[in-house]
Write a protein that holds these residues in place. Structure first.
Motif, PDB file in Angstrom:
ATOM      1  N   MET A   1       5.014   6.743   3.151  1.00 31.65           N
ATOM      2  CA  MET A   1       5.570   6.757   1.800  1.00 31.65           C
ATOM      3  C   MET A   1       4.645   6.032   0.826  1.00 31.65           C
ATOM      4  O   MET A   1       4.385   6.526  -0.283  1.00 31.65           O
ATOM      5  CB  MET A   1       6.954   6.094   1.807  1.00 31.65           C
ATOM      6  CG  MET A   1       8.004   6.873   2.579  1.00 31.65           C
ATOM      7  SD  MET A   1       9.476   5.887   2.934  1.00 31.65           S
ATOM      8  CE  MET A   1      10.121   5.656   1.293  1.00 31.65           C
ATOM      9  N   ALA A   2       4.159   4.861   1.241  1.00 33.49           N
ATOM     10  CA  ALA A   2       3.274   4.093   0.370  1.00 33.49           C
ATOM     11  C   ALA A   2       1.931   4.792   0.186  1.00 33.49           C
ATOM     12  O   ALA A   2       1.368   4.800  -0.915  1.00 33.49           O
ATOM     13  CB  ALA A   2       3.073   2.691   0.944  1.00 33.49           C
ATOM     14  N   GLU A   3       1.409   5.379   1.256  1.00 32.16           N
ATOM     15  CA  GLU A   3       0.138   6.111   1.161  1.00 32.16           C
ATOM     16  C   GLU A   3       0.280   7.317   0.232  1.00 32.16           C
ATOM     17  O   GLU A   3      -0.612   7.601  -0.574  1.00 32.16           O
ATOM     18  CB  GLU A   3      -0.310   6.578   2.549  1.00 32.16           C
ATOM     19  CG  GLU A   3      -0.829   5.484   3.459  1.00 32.16           C
ATOM     20  CD  GLU A   3      -2.261   5.097   3.150  1.00 32.16           C
ATOM     21  OE1 GLU A   3      -2.865   5.699   2.247  1.00 32.16           O
ATOM     22  OE2 GLU A   3      -2.778   4.183   3.807  1.00 32.16           O
ATOM     23  N   ALA A   4       1.383   8.029   0.343  1.00 34.22           N
ATOM     24  CA  ALA A   4       1.611   9.192  -0.522  1.00 34.22           C
ATOM     25  C   ALA A   4       1.733   8.761  -1.976  1.00 34.22           C
ATOM     26  O   ALA A   4       1.245   9.449  -2.881  1.00 34.22           O
ATOM     27  CB  ALA A   4       2.874   9.931  -0.082  1.00 34.22           C
ATOM     28  N   TYR A   5       2.367   7.619  -2.208  1.00 37.14           N
ATOM     29  CA  TYR A   5       2.491   7.112  -3.572  1.00 37.14           C
ATOM     30  C   TYR A   5       1.123   6.747  -4.135  1.00 37.14           C
ATOM     31  O   TYR A   5       0.785   7.115  -5.270  1.00 37.14           O
ATOM     32  CB  TYR A   5       3.403   5.888  -3.603  1.00 37.14           C
ATOM     33  CG  TYR A   5       3.498   5.250  -4.963  1.00 37.14           C
ATOM     34  CD1 TYR A   5       4.261   5.828  -5.969  1.00 37.14           C
ATOM     35  CD2 TYR A   5       2.809   4.070  -5.253  1.00 37.14           C
ATOM     36  CE1 TYR A   5       4.338   5.256  -7.230  1.00 37.14           C
ATOM     37  CE2 TYR A   5       2.881   3.494  -6.506  1.00 37.14           C
ATOM     38  CZ  TYR A   5       3.649   4.084  -7.487  1.00 37.14           C
ATOM     39  OH  TYR A   5       3.713   3.524  -8.743  1.00 37.14           O
ATOM     40  N   MET A   6       0.316   6.044  -3.336  1.00 38.05           N
ATOM     41  CA  MET A   6      -0.997   5.616  -3.813  1.00 38.05           C
ATOM     42  C   MET A   6      -1.991   6.768  -3.881  1.00 38.05           C
ATOM     43  O   MET A   6      -3.040   6.648  -4.512  1.00 38.05           O
ATOM     44  CB  MET A   6      -1.537   4.494  -2.927  1.00 38.05           C
ATOM     45  CG  MET A   6      -0.711   3.232  -2.987  1.00 38.05           C
ATOM     46  SD  MET A   6      -1.591   1.776  -2.396  1.00 38.05           S
ATOM     47  CE  MET A   6      -2.764   1.542  -3.727  1.00 38.05           C
ATOM     48  N   ASP A   7      -1.651   7.886  -3.264  1.00 42.22           N
ATOM     49  CA  ASP A   7      -2.548   9.036  -3.306  1.00 42.22           C
ATOM     50  C   ASP A   7      -2.645   9.621  -4.704  1.00 42.22           C
ATOM     51  O   ASP A   7      -3.535  10.418  -4.988  1.00 42.22           O
ATOM     52  CB  ASP A   7      -2.071  10.119  -2.331  1.00 42.22           C
ATOM     53  CG  ASP A   7      -3.160  11.128  -2.022  1.00 42.22           C
ATOM     54  OD1 ASP A   7      -4.237  10.700  -1.584  1.00 42.22           O
ATOM     55  OD2 ASP A   7      -2.937  12.328  -2.233  1.00 42.22           O
ATOM     56  N   ARG A   8      -1.724   9.219  -5.587  1.00 38.76           N
ATOM     57  CA  ARG A   8      -1.812   9.710  -6.962  1.00 38.76           C
ATOM     58  C   ARG A   8      -3.020   9.118  -7.656  1.00 38.76           C
ATOM     59  O   ARG A   8      -3.487   9.646  -8.664  1.00 38.76           O
ATOM     60  CB  ARG A   8      -0.541   9.378  -7.726  1.00 38.76           C
ATOM     61  CG  ARG A   8      -0.444   7.938  -8.186  1.00 38.76           C
ATOM     62  CD  ARG A   8       0.988   7.584  -8.564  1.00 38.76           C
ATOM     63  NE  ARG A   8       1.039   6.402  -9.410  1.00 38.76           N
ATOM     64  CZ  ARG A   8       0.844   5.171  -8.972  1.00 38.76           C
ATOM     65  NH1 ARG A   8       0.562   4.959  -7.688  1.00 38.76           N
ATOM     66  NH2 ARG A   8       0.914   4.141  -9.799  1.00 38.76           N
ATOM     67  N   PHE A   9      -3.541   7.989  -7.127  1.00 46.17           N
ATOM     68  CA  PHE A   9      -4.793   7.446  -7.642  1.00 46.17           C
ATOM     69  C   PHE A   9      -5.939   8.210  -6.982  1.00 46.17           C
ATOM     70  O   PHE A   9      -6.382   7.871  -5.897  1.00 46.17           O
ATOM     71  CB  PHE A   9      -4.929   5.950  -7.312  1.00 46.17           C
ATOM     72  CG  PHE A   9      -3.879   5.101  -7.955  1.00 46.17           C
ATOM     73  CD1 PHE A   9      -3.866   4.908  -9.326  1.00 46.17           C
ATOM     74  CD2 PHE A   9      -2.909   4.486  -7.186  1.00 46.17           C
ATOM     75  CE1 PHE A   9      -2.893   4.103  -9.922  1.00 46.17           C
ATOM     76  CE2 PHE A   9      -1.937   3.683  -7.771  1.00 46.17           C
ATOM     77  CZ  PHE A   9      -1.938   3.491  -9.148  1.00 46.17           C
ATOM     78  N   ARG A  10      -6.387   9.263  -7.597  1.00 45.03           N
ATOM     79  CA  ARG A  10      -7.370  10.124  -6.967  1.00 45.03           C
ATOM     80  C   ARG A  10      -8.622   9.374  -6.568  1.00 45.03           C
ATOM     81  O   ARG A  10      -9.273   9.688  -5.571  1.00 45.03           O
ATOM     82  CB  ARG A  10      -7.746  11.268  -7.908  1.00 45.03           C
ATOM     83  CG  ARG A  10      -6.559  12.087  -8.391  1.00 45.03           C
ATOM     84  CD  ARG A  10      -5.753  12.655  -7.239  1.00 45.03           C
ATOM     85  NE  ARG A  10      -4.593  13.397  -7.709  1.00 45.03           N
ATOM     86  CZ  ARG A  10      -3.664  13.908  -6.914  1.00 45.03           C
ATOM     87  NH1 ARG A  10      -3.770  13.747  -5.608  1.00 45.03           N
ATOM     88  NH2 ARG A  10      -2.645  14.564  -7.402  1.00 45.03           N
ATOM     89  N   LEU A  11      -9.018   8.363  -7.331  1.00 44.18           N
ATOM     90  CA  LEU A  11     -10.241   7.625  -7.034  1.00 44.18           C
ATOM     91  C   LEU A  11     -10.112   6.792  -5.774  1.00 44.18           C
ATOM     92  O   LEU A  11     -11.105   6.398  -5.169  1.00 44.18           O
ATOM     93  CB  LEU A  11     -10.606   6.706  -8.211  1.00 44.18           C
ATOM     94  CG  LEU A  11     -10.996   7.420  -9.512  1.00 44.18           C
ATOM     95  CD1 LEU A  11     -11.287   6.386 -10.603  1.00 44.18           C
ATOM     96  CD2 LEU A  11     -12.226   8.304  -9.299  1.00 44.18           C
TER      97      LEU A  11
END
Length: 245
Positions: free
Chosen positions: A232-242
């Motif tokens: 869940m946390a990885e998917a959320y942070m995946d919005r930061f493409r960089l």
């Protein structure tokens, strides 16, 4: 999609020691309702309240109700604690920064906000269950409300911990992210269903019943649930493409 699954597995594997330690509150959270003196049952490595027994008997007293409320509150508190710790682990890895003293000082705030989100979600489920029982479709209505509610708050705990967002903003942003990229929620739901079912089947085959139910509960709390919190946390942070690479 595959990147989030792989990154979640890599972090889980690299930090398995910390993940196990941070998962102890999950075990405690799931054990509290089990130890409380009210009708519960274990299925697929999870604990469920026999609400039908309460409604049918209609003789629940104040003490029993108080026990249910207190057990639920403490269970949600431990769940919130574990959510925050594991989300901080992901934040530290993805941002390549150590979790400083200031963050730990703010843990109480994070835990409080995540607790409120989980508490409201639980109250909504209870209300749906009661309404469903009254109209003769308790399981169906509770299941539908549970999935829809879970979809709405899917990213909320991560948003609270990673970006220090307030509850209302975290929930709104969570809904927007799920609406924009629903594949992460769908994958999470399918994978956790398969994983929990697989553990349950293996435990029944190896240990038989009824011990398999409790063994599966512990295994899921320590090994399965932490991975999916990381997801869940990885998917959320995946919005930061960089930050993907």
């Amino acid at each position: 999609m595959a990147g989030v699954i792989q990154e979640s597995w890599n972090l889980y594997r690299e930090r398995i020691g910390l993940a196990l330690i941070f998962s102890i509150p999950f075990v405690i959270a799931f054990a509290i309702p089990l130890l409380a003196p009210f009708p519960t049952y274990v299925s697929a490595g999870a604990i469920f309240l026999r609400s039908a027994s309460i409604f049918a008997n209609g003789n629940i007293d104040f003490v029993s109700l108080a026990v249910i409320v207190i057990a639920t509150v403490f269970s949600l508190l431990f769940l919130s604690f574990a959510f925050v710790l594991i989300s901080l682990l992901v934040k530290s890895k993805r941002t390549r920064t150590s979790v400083g003293t200031r963050v730990f000082k703010e843990m109480e705030k994070y835990i409080g906000r995540v607790f409120v989100v989980l508490l409201v979600y639980t109250l909504i489920l209870i209300a749906a269950n009661m309404l469903g029982y009254a109209i003769g479709m308790s399981a169906l209505l509770t299941g539908i409300v549970g999935v829809v509610g879970g979809l709405i708050i899917f990213y909320a705990p991560s948003a609270i911990v990673v970006d220090n967002k307030r509850i209302s903003r975290a929930v709104v942003d969570s809904l927007k992210l799920v609406a924009h990229e629903p594949q992460y929620f769908v994958a999470w739901l399918l994978l956790i269903t398969v994983a929990l079912s697989a553990v349950d089947v293996v435990c029944i085959a190896v240990f038989g019943t009824p011990w398999s139910e409790y063994i599966a509960l512990v295994l899921n709390s320590l090994f399965i649930v932490p991975y999916f919190v990381i997801f869940m946390a990885e998917a959320y942070m995946d919005r930061f493409r960089l930050l993907r690479h």
